[in-house]
Design a protein around this motif. Structure first.
Motif, PDB file in Angstrom:
ATOM      1  N   PHE A  54     -16.333  -4.158  -4.893  1.00  0.00           N
ATOM      2  CA  PHE A  54     -15.201  -3.240  -4.795  1.00  0.00           C
ATOM      3  C   PHE A  54     -13.912  -4.038  -4.901  1.00  0.00           C
ATOM      4  CE2 PHE A  54     -18.615  -1.223  -2.431  1.00  0.00           C
ATOM      5  CZ  PHE A  54     -18.588   0.066  -2.922  1.00  0.00           C
ATOM      6  N   VAL A  55     -12.934  -3.474  -5.596  1.00  0.00           N
ATOM      7  CA  VAL A  55     -11.599  -4.060  -5.720  1.00  0.00           C
ATOM      8  C   VAL A  55     -10.621  -3.005  -5.220  1.00  0.00           C
ATOM      9  CG1 VAL A  55      -9.912  -5.071  -7.294  1.00  0.00           C
ATOM     10  CG2 VAL A  55     -12.372  -5.282  -7.801  1.00  0.00           C
ATOM     11  N   MET A  56      -9.807  -3.350  -4.206  1.00  0.00           N
ATOM     12  CA  MET A  56      -8.923  -2.356  -3.602  1.00  0.00           C
ATOM     13  C   MET A  56      -7.540  -2.941  -3.343  1.00  0.00           C
ATOM     14  SD  MET A  56      -9.329  -0.324   0.012  1.00  0.00           S
ATOM     15  CE  MET A  56      -8.354  -1.399   1.041  1.00  0.00           C
ATOM     16  N   SER A  57      -6.510  -2.223  -3.774  1.00  0.00           N
ATOM     17  CA  SER A  57      -5.135  -2.596  -3.450  1.00  0.00           C
ATOM     18  C   SER A  57      -4.805  -2.114  -2.044  1.00  0.00           C
ATOM     19  CB  SER A  57      -4.166  -1.957  -4.449  1.00  0.00           C
ATOM     20  OG  SER A  57      -2.839  -2.165  -4.006  1.00  0.00           O
ATOM     21  N   MET A  58      -3.932  -2.861  -1.373  1.00  0.00           N
ATOM     22  CA  MET A  58      -3.504  -2.502  -0.024  1.00  0.00           C
ATOM     23  C   MET A  58      -2.160  -1.775  -0.022  1.00  0.00           C
ATOM     24  SD  MET A  58      -5.963  -3.661   1.853  1.00  0.00           S
ATOM     25  CE  MET A  58      -5.302  -3.720   3.497  1.00  0.00           C
ATOM     26  N   HIS A  59      -1.722  -1.303  -1.195  1.00  0.00           N
ATOM     27  CA  HIS A  59      -0.391  -0.718  -1.303  1.00  0.00           C
ATOM     28  C   HIS A  59      -0.429   0.616  -2.038  1.00  0.00           C
ATOM     29  CE1 HIS A  59       1.170  -4.614  -0.050  1.00  0.00           C
ATOM     30  NE2 HIS A  59       0.297  -5.126  -0.890  1.00  0.00           N
ATOM     31  N   THR A  60       0.479   1.514  -1.674  1.00  0.00           N
ATOM     32  CA  THR A  60       0.552   2.824  -2.326  1.00  0.00           C
ATOM     33  C   THR A  60       1.469   2.828  -3.540  1.00  0.00           C
ATOM     34  OG1 THR A  60       2.303   3.536  -0.815  1.00  0.00           O
ATOM     35  CG2 THR A  60       0.014   4.072  -0.204  1.00  0.00           C
ATOM     36  N   THR A  61       2.166   1.738  -3.772  1.00  0.00           N
ATOM     37  CA  THR A  61       3.015   1.634  -4.965  1.00  0.00           C
ATOM     38  C   THR A  61       2.449   0.605  -5.945  1.00  0.00           C
ATOM     39  OG1 THR A  61       4.485   0.067  -3.850  1.00  0.00           O
ATOM     40  CG2 THR A  61       5.130   2.408  -3.825  1.00  0.00           C
ATOM     41  N   THR A  62       1.129   0.492  -5.931  1.00  0.00           N
ATOM     42  CA  THR A  62       0.393  -0.317  -6.903  1.00  0.00           C
ATOM     43  C   THR A  62      -0.828   0.490  -7.321  1.00  0.00           C
ATOM     44  OG1 THR A  62      -1.024  -1.411  -5.273  1.00  0.00           O
ATOM     45  CG2 THR A  62       1.088  -2.478  -5.765  1.00  0.00           C
ATOM     46  N   GLY A  63      -1.545  -0.026  -8.281  1.00  0.00           N
ATOM     47  CA  GLY A  63      -2.797   0.595  -8.696  1.00  0.00           C
ATOM     48  C   GLY A  63      -3.784  -0.466  -9.111  1.00  0.00           C
ATOM     49  N   ILE A  64      -5.022  -0.049  -9.229  1.00  0.00           N
ATOM     50  CA  ILE A  64      -6.070  -0.887  -9.808  1.00  0.00           C
ATOM     51  C   ILE A  64      -6.651  -0.075 -10.948  1.00  0.00           C
ATOM     52  CG2 ILE A  64      -8.283  -2.032  -9.447  1.00  0.00           C
ATOM     53  CD1 ILE A  64      -6.202  -3.371  -7.757  1.00  0.00           C
ATOM     54  N   THR A  65      -6.740  -0.666 -12.125  1.00  0.00           N
ATOM     55  CA  THR A  65      -7.287   0.059 -13.268  1.00  0.00           C
ATOM     56  C   THR A  65      -8.083  -0.891 -14.153  1.00  0.00           C
ATOM     57  OG1 THR A  65      -6.753   1.736 -14.933  1.00  0.00           O
ATOM     58  CG2 THR A  65      -5.327  -0.204 -14.864  1.00  0.00           C
ATOM     59  N   VAL A  66      -8.827  -0.301 -15.073  1.00  0.00           N
ATOM     60  CA  VAL A  66      -9.658  -1.053 -16.013  1.00  0.00           C
ATOM     61  C   VAL A  66      -9.321  -0.584 -17.414  1.00  0.00           C
ATOM     62  CG1 VAL A  66     -12.025  -1.542 -16.747  1.00  0.00           C
ATOM     63  CG2 VAL A  66     -11.502  -1.267 -14.309  1.00  0.00           C
TER      64      VAL A  66
ATOM     65  N   ALA B  14       9.960   6.954  -5.214  1.00  0.00           N
ATOM     66  CA  ALA B  14       9.011   8.050  -5.443  1.00  0.00           C
ATOM     67  C   ALA B  14       8.234   7.866  -6.747  1.00  0.00           C
ATOM     68  CB  ALA B  14       9.731   9.394  -5.429  1.00  0.00           C
ATOM     69  N   PRO B  15       8.876   7.489  -7.855  1.00  0.00           N
ATOM     70  CA  PRO B  15       8.090   7.302  -9.083  1.00  0.00           C
ATOM     71  C   PRO B  15       6.963   6.272  -8.930  1.00  0.00           C
ATOM     72  CG  PRO B  15      10.411   7.412  -9.618  1.00  0.00           C
ATOM     73  CD  PRO B  15      10.314   7.334  -8.110  1.00  0.00           C
ATOM     74  N   SER B  16       7.219   5.226  -8.178  1.00  0.00           N
ATOM     75  CA  SER B  16       6.175   4.208  -7.963  1.00  0.00           C
ATOM     76  C   SER B  16       4.983   4.786  -7.219  1.00  0.00           C
ATOM     77  CB  SER B  16       6.755   3.026  -7.183  1.00  0.00           C
ATOM     78  OG  SER B  16       7.837   2.466  -7.870  1.00  0.00           O
ATOM     79  N   HIS B  17       5.236   5.580  -6.201  1.00  0.00           N
ATOM     80  CA  HIS B  17       4.152   6.221  -5.451  1.00  0.00           C
ATOM     81  C   HIS B  17       3.357   7.184  -6.337  1.00  0.00           C
ATOM     82  CE1 HIS B  17       4.955   4.798  -1.378  1.00  0.00           C
ATOM     83  NE2 HIS B  17       6.247   4.947  -1.628  1.00  0.00           N
ATOM     84  N   LEU B  18       4.059   7.971  -7.137  1.00  0.00           N
ATOM     85  CA  LEU B  18       3.391   8.954  -7.988  1.00  0.00           C
ATOM     86  C   LEU B  18       2.590   8.286  -9.100  1.00  0.00           C
ATOM     87  CD1 LEU B  18       6.283  11.557  -8.123  1.00  0.00           C
ATOM     88  CD2 LEU B  18       4.190  11.668  -6.753  1.00  0.00           C
ATOM     89  N   ARG B  19       3.119   7.210  -9.664  1.00  0.00           N
ATOM     90  CA  ARG B  19       2.373   6.464 -10.688  1.00  0.00           C
ATOM     91  C   ARG B  19       1.118   5.834 -10.081  1.00  0.00           C
ATOM     92  NH1 ARG B  19       7.951   3.829 -12.941  1.00  0.00           N
ATOM     93  NH2 ARG B  19       8.672   5.721 -14.022  1.00  0.00           N
ATOM     94  N   GLY B  20       1.254   5.342  -8.857  1.00  0.00           N
ATOM     95  CA  GLY B  20       0.088   4.792  -8.163  1.00  0.00           C
ATOM     96  C   GLY B  20      -0.974   5.846  -7.913  1.00  0.00           C
ATOM     97  N   ALA B  21      -0.535   7.065  -7.594  1.00  0.00           N
ATOM     98  CA  ALA B  21      -1.489   8.155  -7.372  1.00  0.00           C
ATOM     99  C   ALA B  21      -2.252   8.482  -8.659  1.00  0.00           C
ATOM    100  CB  ALA B  21      -0.762   9.394  -6.853  1.00  0.00           C
ATOM    101  N   LEU B  22      -1.578   8.362  -9.792  1.00  0.00           N
ATOM    102  CA  LEU B  22      -2.259   8.612 -11.076  1.00  0.00           C
ATOM    103  C   LEU B  22      -3.311   7.554 -11.381  1.00  0.00           C
ATOM    104  CD1 LEU B  22       0.702   9.694 -13.380  1.00  0.00           C
ATOM    105  CD2 LEU B  22      -1.141  11.144 -12.511  1.00  0.00           C
ATOM    106  N   LEU B  23      -3.015   6.307 -11.063  1.00  0.00           N
ATOM    107  CA  LEU B  23      -3.936   5.211 -11.375  1.00  0.00           C
ATOM    108  C   LEU B  23      -5.092   5.121 -10.386  1.00  0.00           C
ATOM    109  CD1 LEU B  23      -1.487   2.335 -12.313  1.00  0.00           C
ATOM    110  CD2 LEU B  23      -3.038   3.573 -13.845  1.00  0.00           C
ATOM    111  N   GLY B  24      -4.809   5.370  -9.126  1.00  0.00           N
ATOM    112  CA  GLY B  24      -5.798   5.111  -8.086  1.00  0.00           C
ATOM    113  C   GLY B  24      -5.657   3.690  -7.584  1.00  0.00           C
TER     114      GLY B  24
END
Length: 143
Positions: free
Chosen positions: A40-52, A93-103
């Motif tokens: 598992f790979v997990m970010s500890m922040h809501t204004t980041t994402g993990i993607t492939v 806010a945009p950073s949080h919303l973009r992070g929500a899109l990525l996961g």
């Protein structure tokens, strides 16, 4: 069952940046001793994402541009307000919303001690509110 966790840090350089962490994840799996299981790979922040995605600079730029188009900067976001808990204005806010899109997490199978991926799959830590010092967690789980 074996569980191995490692906490890592990185320093982003830009406001929006895709950082290739694939080799770091592969090396962790090798060190973990888990032969068959999952990583598992997990970010500890809501204004980041993990993607492939495929690891190409033009795709990295396209992904960043797509996120900016989907969640533009200058909108009347409700998050743009005084946060008593932080003692400051919320302006990201945009950073949080973009992070929500990525996961904030992905996972891959581990087989015979190696992370199983597609030939062109690259694991990215995605900075959306940088530059900042960031944290993420890797966990190998299995036998």
């Amino acid at each position: 069952m074996k569980s191995v966790i490692e906490r890592l840090t990185l320093q982003s350089r830009c406001e929006t940046e895709l950082i290739n962490i694939t080799d770091t994840v592969r090396q962790f799996v090798a060190r973990s001793g888990v032969q068959n299981g999952v990583v598992f790979v997990m970010s500890m922040h809501t204004t980041t994402g993990i993607t492939v995605n495929e690891g190409l600079p033009d795709l990295e730029a396209d992904i960043a541009a797509m996120l900016e188009r989907l969640v533009p900067e200058n909108q009347p976001y409700r998050h743009a307000r005084w946060l008593h808990s932080d003692g400051q204005m919320a302006i990201n806010a945009p950073s949080h919303l973009r992070g929500a899109l990525l996961g904030f997490q992905v996972y891959f199978p581990i087989e015979n001690g190696e992370m199983v991926t597609g030939a062109r799959q690259t694991v990215y830590f995605v900075e959306l509110d940088g530059p900042q010092h960031r944290h993420y967690v890797l966990q190998a789980l299995g036998q």
